[in-house]
Design a protein around this motif. Structure first.
Motif, PDB file in Angstrom:
ATOM      1  N   GLN A 127     -10.652  41.266  34.982  1.00 15.30           N
ATOM      2  CA  GLN A 127     -11.172  42.633  35.023  1.00 15.30           C
ATOM      3  C   GLN A 127     -11.933  42.991  33.745  1.00 15.30           C
ATOM      4  OE1 GLN A 127      -8.684  45.781  36.920  1.00 15.30           O
ATOM      5  NE2 GLN A 127      -7.085  44.216  36.886  1.00 15.30           N
ATOM      6  N   LEU A 128     -11.444  42.545  32.607  1.00 13.62           N
ATOM      7  CA  LEU A 128     -12.151  42.815  31.349  1.00 13.62           C
ATOM      8  C   LEU A 128     -13.529  42.174  31.363  1.00 13.62           C
ATOM      9  CD1 LEU A 128      -9.201  42.261  28.839  1.00 13.62           C
ATOM     10  CD2 LEU A 128     -10.306  44.447  29.369  1.00 13.62           C
ATOM     11  N   HIS A 129     -13.640  40.957  31.921  1.00 15.77           N
ATOM     12  CA  HIS A 129     -14.943  40.291  32.018  1.00 15.77           C
ATOM     13  C   HIS A 129     -15.892  41.051  32.941  1.00 15.77           C
ATOM     14  CE1 HIS A 129     -14.904  36.655  29.642  1.00 15.77           C
ATOM     15  NE2 HIS A 129     -13.683  36.375  30.038  1.00 15.77           N
ATOM     16  N   ARG A 130     -15.346  41.887  33.814  1.00 18.26           N
ATOM     17  CA  ARG A 130     -16.197  42.673  34.708  1.00 18.26           C
ATOM     18  C   ARG A 130     -16.542  44.028  34.116  1.00 18.26           C
ATOM     19  NH1 ARG A 130     -11.831  40.914  38.713  1.00 18.26           N
ATOM     20  NH2 ARG A 130     -12.567  38.849  39.314  1.00 18.26           N
ATOM     21  N   GLY A 131     -16.105  44.266  32.863  1.00 16.54           N
ATOM     22  CA  GLY A 131     -16.481  45.488  32.179  1.00 16.54           C
ATOM     23  C   GLY A 131     -15.501  46.628  32.315  1.00 16.54           C
ATOM     24  N   VAL A 132     -14.303  46.385  32.898  1.00 16.60           N
ATOM     25  CA  VAL A 132     -13.292  47.436  33.005  1.00 16.60           C
ATOM     26  C   VAL A 132     -12.656  47.639  31.631  1.00 16.60           C
ATOM     27  CG1 VAL A 132     -11.191  48.176  34.192  1.00 16.60           C
ATOM     28  CG2 VAL A 132     -12.872  46.743  35.395  1.00 16.60           C
ATOM     29  N   ARG A 178     -20.394  48.311  32.083  1.00 12.64           N
ATOM     30  CA  ARG A 178     -20.518  48.067  33.526  1.00 12.64           C
ATOM     31  C   ARG A 178     -21.455  46.869  33.687  1.00 12.64           C
ATOM     32  NH1 ARG A 178     -18.483  51.950  36.723  1.00 12.64           N
ATOM     33  NH2 ARG A 178     -19.755  51.349  38.504  1.00 12.64           N
ATOM     34  N   SER A 179     -20.876  45.691  33.639  1.00  4.26           N
ATOM     35  CA  SER A 179     -21.658  44.465  33.643  1.00  4.26           C
ATOM     36  C   SER A 179     -22.167  44.146  35.050  1.00  4.26           C
ATOM     37  CB  SER A 179     -20.807  43.303  33.133  1.00  4.26           C
ATOM     38  OG  SER A 179     -19.753  43.034  34.045  1.00  4.26           O
ATOM     39  N   GLU A 180     -23.151  43.242  35.111  1.00  2.00           N
ATOM     40  CA  GLU A 180     -23.640  42.792  36.412  1.00  2.00           C
ATOM     41  C   GLU A 180     -22.548  42.058  37.189  1.00  2.00           C
ATOM     42  OE1 GLU A 180     -26.783  42.988  38.337  1.00  2.00           O
ATOM     43  OE2 GLU A 180     -26.369  44.723  37.099  1.00  2.00           O
ATOM     44  N   ALA A 181     -21.744  41.224  36.498  1.00  2.00           N
ATOM     45  CA  ALA A 181     -20.649  40.538  37.178  1.00  2.00           C
ATOM     46  C   ALA A 181     -19.685  41.544  37.790  1.00  2.00           C
ATOM     47  CB  ALA A 181     -19.907  39.622  36.198  1.00  2.00           C
ATOM     48  N   GLY A 182     -19.449  42.658  37.086  1.00  2.00           N
ATOM     49  CA  GLY A 182     -18.602  43.703  37.632  1.00  2.00           C
ATOM     50  C   GLY A 182     -19.221  44.364  38.850  1.00  2.00           C
ATOM     51  N   ARG A 183     -20.525  44.561  38.816  1.00  2.00           N
ATOM     52  CA  ARG A 183     -21.205  45.161  39.977  1.00  2.00           C
ATOM     53  C   ARG A 183     -21.141  44.232  41.177  1.00  2.00           C
ATOM     54  NH1 ARG A 183     -26.483  45.811  42.133  1.00  2.00           N
ATOM     55  NH2 ARG A 183     -27.335  44.274  40.703  1.00  2.00           N
ATOM     56  N   TRP A 184     -21.331  42.915  40.947  1.00  2.00           N
ATOM     57  CA  TRP A 184     -21.196  41.942  42.039  1.00  2.00           C
ATOM     58  C   TRP A 184     -19.796  42.014  42.640  1.00  2.00           C
ATOM     59  CZ3 TRP A 184     -23.264  37.560  38.436  1.00  2.00           C
ATOM     60  CH2 TRP A 184     -24.645  37.703  38.273  1.00  2.00           C
ATOM     61  N   TYR A 185     -18.800  42.072  41.757  1.00  2.00           N
ATOM     62  CA  TYR A 185     -17.406  42.093  42.206  1.00  2.00           C
ATOM     63  C   TYR A 185     -17.135  43.338  43.051  1.00  2.00           C
ATOM     64  CZ  TYR A 185     -12.342  42.559  41.941  1.00  2.00           C
ATOM     65  OH  TYR A 185     -11.023  42.717  42.247  1.00  2.00           O
ATOM     66  N   ALA A 240     -19.229  45.142  44.737  1.00  2.00           N
ATOM     67  CA  ALA A 240     -19.948  45.049  46.008  1.00  2.00           C
ATOM     68  C   ALA A 240     -19.224  44.125  46.978  1.00  2.00           C
ATOM     69  CB  ALA A 240     -21.380  44.556  45.771  1.00  2.00           C
ATOM     70  N   SER A 241     -18.697  43.002  46.479  1.00  3.17           N
ATOM     71  CA  SER A 241     -17.987  42.063  47.353  1.00  3.17           C
ATOM     72  C   SER A 241     -16.699  42.677  47.877  1.00  3.17           C
ATOM     73  CB  SER A 241     -17.685  40.757  46.608  1.00  3.17           C
ATOM     74  OG  SER A 241     -16.718  40.950  45.600  1.00  3.17           O
ATOM     75  N   MET A 242     -16.051  43.509  47.066  1.00  2.37           N
ATOM     76  CA  MET A 242     -14.823  44.160  47.509  1.00  2.37           C
ATOM     77  C   MET A 242     -15.101  45.153  48.636  1.00  2.37           C
ATOM     78  SD  MET A 242     -12.461  42.689  45.925  1.00  2.37           S
ATOM     79  CE  MET A 242     -13.578  41.282  46.160  1.00  2.37           C
ATOM     80  N   ARG A 243     -16.245  45.842  48.565  1.00  2.00           N
ATOM     81  CA  ARG A 243     -16.577  46.797  49.618  1.00  2.00           C
ATOM     82  C   ARG A 243     -16.785  46.097  50.951  1.00  2.00           C
ATOM     83  NH1 ARG A 243     -19.724  49.177  45.467  1.00  2.00           N
ATOM     84  NH2 ARG A 243     -21.600  48.131  46.211  1.00  2.00           N
ATOM     85  N   HIS A 244     -17.312  44.863  50.903  1.00  2.00           N
ATOM     86  CA  HIS A 244     -17.621  44.156  52.139  1.00  2.00           C
ATOM     87  C   HIS A 244     -16.460  43.302  52.640  1.00  2.00           C
ATOM     88  CE1 HIS A 244     -21.726  45.136  50.727  1.00  2.00           C
ATOM     89  NE2 HIS A 244     -21.964  45.219  52.015  1.00  2.00           N
ATOM     90  N   SER A 245     -15.634  42.778  51.728  1.00  2.00           N
ATOM     91  CA  SER A 245     -14.577  41.854  52.147  1.00  2.00           C
ATOM     92  C   SER A 245     -13.273  42.576  52.476  1.00  2.00           C
ATOM     93  CB  SER A 245     -14.315  40.818  51.057  1.00  2.00           C
ATOM     94  OG  SER A 245     -13.816  41.429  49.885  1.00  2.00           O
ATOM     95  N   GLY A 246     -13.021  43.694  51.795  1.00  2.00           N
ATOM     96  CA  GLY A 246     -11.820  44.441  52.089  1.00  2.00           C
ATOM     97  C   GLY A 246     -10.569  43.921  51.413  1.00  2.00           C
ATOM     98  N   PHE A 247     -10.687  42.983  50.499  1.00  2.00           N
ATOM     99  CA  PHE A 247      -9.510  42.512  49.765  1.00  2.00           C
ATOM    100  C   PHE A 247      -9.881  42.276  48.319  1.00  2.00           C
ATOM    101  CE2 PHE A 247     -11.512  38.707  51.561  1.00  2.00           C
ATOM    102  CZ  PHE A 247     -11.675  37.939  50.447  1.00  2.00           C
ATOM    103  N   GLY A 248      -8.859  42.190  47.454  1.00  2.00           N
ATOM    104  CA  GLY A 248      -9.090  41.933  46.035  1.00  2.00           C
ATOM    105  C   GLY A 248      -9.064  40.457  45.733  1.00  2.00           C
ATOM    106  N   ARG A 249      -9.565  40.085  44.556  1.00  2.00           N
ATOM    107  CA  ARG A 249      -9.468  38.703  44.116  1.00  2.00           C
ATOM    108  C   ARG A 249      -9.251  38.674  42.614  1.00  2.00           C
ATOM    109  NH1 ARG A 249     -15.538  38.200  44.687  1.00  2.00           N
ATOM    110  NH2 ARG A 249     -16.327  37.855  42.609  1.00  2.00           N
ATOM    111  N   SER A 250      -8.578  37.661  42.156  1.00  2.00           N
ATOM    112  CA  SER A 250      -8.376  37.469  40.724  1.00  2.00           C
ATOM    113  C   SER A 250      -8.588  36.007  40.445  1.00  2.00           C
ATOM    114  CB  SER A 250      -6.964  37.889  40.309  1.00  2.00           C
ATOM    115  OG  SER A 250      -6.741  37.561  38.956  1.00  2.00           O
ATOM    116  N   ASP A 251      -9.798  35.646  40.001  1.00  2.00           N
ATOM    117  CA  ASP A 251     -10.113  34.240  39.823  1.00  2.00           C
ATOM    118  C   ASP A 251     -10.551  33.983  38.408  1.00  2.00           C
ATOM    119  OD1 ASP A 251     -12.128  35.901  41.307  1.00  2.00           O
ATOM    120  OD2 ASP A 251     -13.481  34.433  40.441  1.00  2.00           O
TER     121      ASP A 251
END
Length: 522
Positions: A458-463, A502-509, A511-522
C-alpha cells in the motif's frame, strides 16, 4: 485493431516537434480520471499504439516511446497483440507536455526492471534513475511546445488561417476595416475560443513554426525570416523568452530529421545490477518469471534456483524472497485470489518458450496496469504458468494458510491468534502448528509478515503511513513504524519518500479493484 477517432478536417496540421506525419489533432475529450499522477514513459515493445495526450494523438511503434508529463490527460489505444510498458516516475528536468523517444534494444531489460521497481516488486531503485539521467542528458529543455488551440467559429477560423499563412502580418491587417470588429471584441472572442489573445495565439504559432524549421536543420537567420522576424537577433531573443533556450540549443537538443530524442547506450554494458525482492507473505497467488539471468527463490524452508525462461507460482500465505544475480531480471506476470485457485509449493519451474517472452510481458502489463487492449484477460499470465506448473498437491493446511493470508490482507479478519483460529474454525494450537510447519515461523512472526507485506504494497501505491496504520488496526503510528522496520529494515517514511502521494501504480491498483471486486496484496 486499435481504436480510431474522427479527425476534424477544419483543424490544420500541428507543428509538433519530432512527430511530423505521426501526429494528428483530435477533437476527442479525454476523461479527467485519466490524468497522470506522475510522469510516465510509455515504451512500445511490440506492434504500435495511439496515445491521446489532451487533444493531441501520437503514434508510436516498436522501439519507440512517448514521455508524458504529470497532470496530462492520457488515453492509450492498443491492438490485441500490441505491447506498451508504462514506466511511471521518470521525471525530466524542465520538460512538460509530451515528446517522442527512440529506445534502442539494449534498454529493454532496464525498462522492464524499471517497471518492476514502479510496482514495488523489487528492492532496488536504479533503473528508473538511469532512465531519468539519460533522458535529462538528451531531453528537451524549457518545455515542449504545443500547437495553439484553433478557434471554433467560422469567421475566427479564417483569421487564424490567415495568421498561419503569413506569420509576419499584423492582427489589424488580417481583420481589416470591413470586418466591423473592435479590438476589444476580437480579443474577447479569441480568448473565449482559444484561451489566448490574438497576439498570443499568433506568437505561439510563430514559435511552433520556428521550432519545426530549426529541427529540420535550417539556419537561424533563415528561420527568423520565414517566421516573420526582421532580424535574427530579435528572433533569438523572442525564441529564448518563449522556450527558455536559444534557437541553436533547441536545434541541438531536438536532433536532426524527425526530431525524436534518442537514448544513448545504457550504463555498465546493459548489465542490470544484482537485486532482490523484499520478504513478503502474499495474500494472493503470484506467478513470477525470470526474463534474464538467474535467481534463487526461497519459499518457506525450500530453496529453488531458476534460470532465464523459467517461471513458477508463489503460493499465498507462504513467506518468500528472491535473490537476483547481476544482469538478471525477474518479474511478476499475474496473480489469482486464493479462493479461485488452490496450489501447493512448486516442485519444478515452468519453461517458457523464447517466442512467448513478449506474450508474458503483455500479460504482466494487463495484470498490473490499465495500459492494455480493451477486454484483455488480466489473469492470462498467471493461468498460463499455473497450468504448466508442477507443484505439490495442496493439502488442507496449505489451503488454510493461503485463505487466511488473503482474508488478513483484505481486512476480512482481525490478526490475533484467537480471532484467526475462530475465523478458520480451528483450535489455536492447531493453527499455530499449521503456521510453524507450512511457513517455517511462529504465528506471531507470520502474522506480522502478512500485515507488513500488505502495508508495504500500500505504501508503494502512495497510501499514507497513518492510513495504512489505521487499516491494519494499530492504535498509534509509532507502533506500526516499529513493526514495519523490524520486518523490512527501513521505515514507512523511506518507502513513501520515493512514491508520489497518489502514484500511477496506485491509480492502476484502484482501477483494477473497481473492476475485479477483490483486494490483492502482492
Amino acid at each position: 485493431m486499435a481504436a480510431t477517432h474522427p479527425i476534424n478536417s477544419k483543424l490544420a496540421k500541428p507543428y509538433l516537434i519530432g512527430l511530423s506525419e505521426s501526429v494528428i489533432v483530435l477533437p476527442v475529450p479525454v476523461a479527467a480520471s485519466n490524468r497522470l499522477a506522475e510522469p510516465v514513459l510509455h515504451c512500445c515493445l511490440r506492434g504500435s499504439a495511439q496515445i491521446l495526450v489532451e487533444e493531441i494523438a501520437y503514434a508510436i511503434v516498436e522501439g519507440e516511446g512517448l514521455w508524458v508529463s504529470a497532470g496530462s490527460r492520457v488515453h492509450v489505444s492498443l491492438g490485441r497483440r500490441d505491447v506498451v510498458v508504462p514506466v511511471p516516475g521518470v521525471t525530466v528536468s524542465e520538460a512538460a507536455g509530451a515528446f517522442m523517444v527512440v529506445l534502442p534494444q539494449s534498454w529493454q531489460p532496464w525498462i522492464l526492471h524499471a517497471f518492476g521497481e514502479a510496482l514495488g516488486h523489487l528492492e532496488g531503485g536504479v533503473s528508473r534513475a538511469c532512465l531519468q539521467a539519460e533522458l535529462d542528458a538528451v531531453g528537451p529543455r524549457g518545455g515542449v511546445l504545443n500547437e495553439p488551440r484553433f478557434p471554433t467559429s467560422e469567421d475566427l477560423i479564417g483569421v487564424a488561417a490567415a495568421l498561419k499563412a503569413s506569420p509576419a502580418i499584423s492582427i489589424s491587417g488580417v481583420v481589416g476595416a470591413g470586418a466591423g470588429w473592435s479590438s476589444r471584441t476580437l480579443r474577447r472572442r479569441f480568448v473565449t475560443e482559444t484561451g489566448q489573445t490574438p497576439q498570443q495565439w499568433a506568437r505561439t504559432h510563430r514559435m511552433m513554426l520556428a521550432a519545426d524549421l530549426l529541427s529540420a536543420g535550417h539556419e537561424v537567420a533563415t528561420v527568423a525570416q520565414l517566421s516573420g522576424y526582421c532580424t535574427a537577433s530579435g528572433f533569438a531573443r523572442r525564441f529564448r523568452a518563449h522556450t527558455g533556450v536559444t534557437p541553436g540549443a533547441w536545434h541541438r537538443r531536438q536532433g536532426a530529421g524527425n526530431g525524436s530524442i534518442r537514448l544513448g547506450a545504457p550504463p555498465a554494458a546493459s548489465l542490470v545490477p544484482a537485486d532482490r525482492t523484499w520478504l513478503r507473505v502474499n495474500g494472493v497467488h503470484v506467478a513470477v518469471w525470470v526474463a534474464r539471468g538467474a535467481a534463487v527463490v526461497k519459499i518457506g524452508e525450500r530453496q529453488q534456483r531458476m534460470i532465464a525462461g523459467q517461471a513458477m507460482v508463489l503460493p499465498a500465505g507462504t513467506p518468500n524472497s528472491i535473490q537476483l544475480f547481476p544482469g538478471s531480471l525477474l518479474l511478476p506476470v499475474g496473480y489469482r485470489p486464493v479462493r479461485s485457485k488452490r496450489t501447493g509449493a512448486p516442485i519444478i519451474p515452468v519453461v517458457i518458450d523464447h517466442d512467448d517472452v513478449l506474450d508474458l510481458v503483455h500479460a504482466m502489463v494487463s495484470a498490473y496496469t490499465t495500459v492494455h487492449p480493451y477486454a484483455s484477460d488480466s489473469h492470462a499470465g498467471f493461468d498460463r504458468v499455473w497450468r504448466l506448473s508442477t507443484s505439490e498437491e495442496p493439502l488442507g493446511d496449505d489451503v488454510c494458510l493461503s485463505v487466511l493470508a488473503g482474508a488478513i490482507s483484505t481486512g476480512e479478519v482481525q490478526t490475533s491468534l484467537a480471532e484467526c483460529a475462530h475465523w478458520a474454525g480451528l483450535r489455536e494450537r492447531e493453527l499455530s502448528r499449521i503456521v510453524n510447519e507450512r511457513a517455517g515461523m511462529s504465528f506471531a512472526r507470520w502474522i506480522r509478515a502478512v500485515r507488513m507485506s500488505s502495508a508495504r504494497a500500500q505504501l508503494h501505491r502512495g497510501v499514507s503511513a497513518s492510513t495504512v496504520s489505521r487499516q491494519l488496526g494499530y492504535a498509534h503510528l509509532p507502533a506500526f513504524s516499529r513493526a514495519f522496520r523490524q520486518t523490512h529494515g527501513l521505515t514507512p517514511q523511506s518507502v513513501l519518500a520515493s512514491t508520489p502521494p497518489r502514484s500511477e501504480a496506485g491509480r492502476w491498483y484502484r482501477a483494477s479493484m473497481r473492476h475485479s471486486g477483490f483486494g490483492r496484496s502482492d
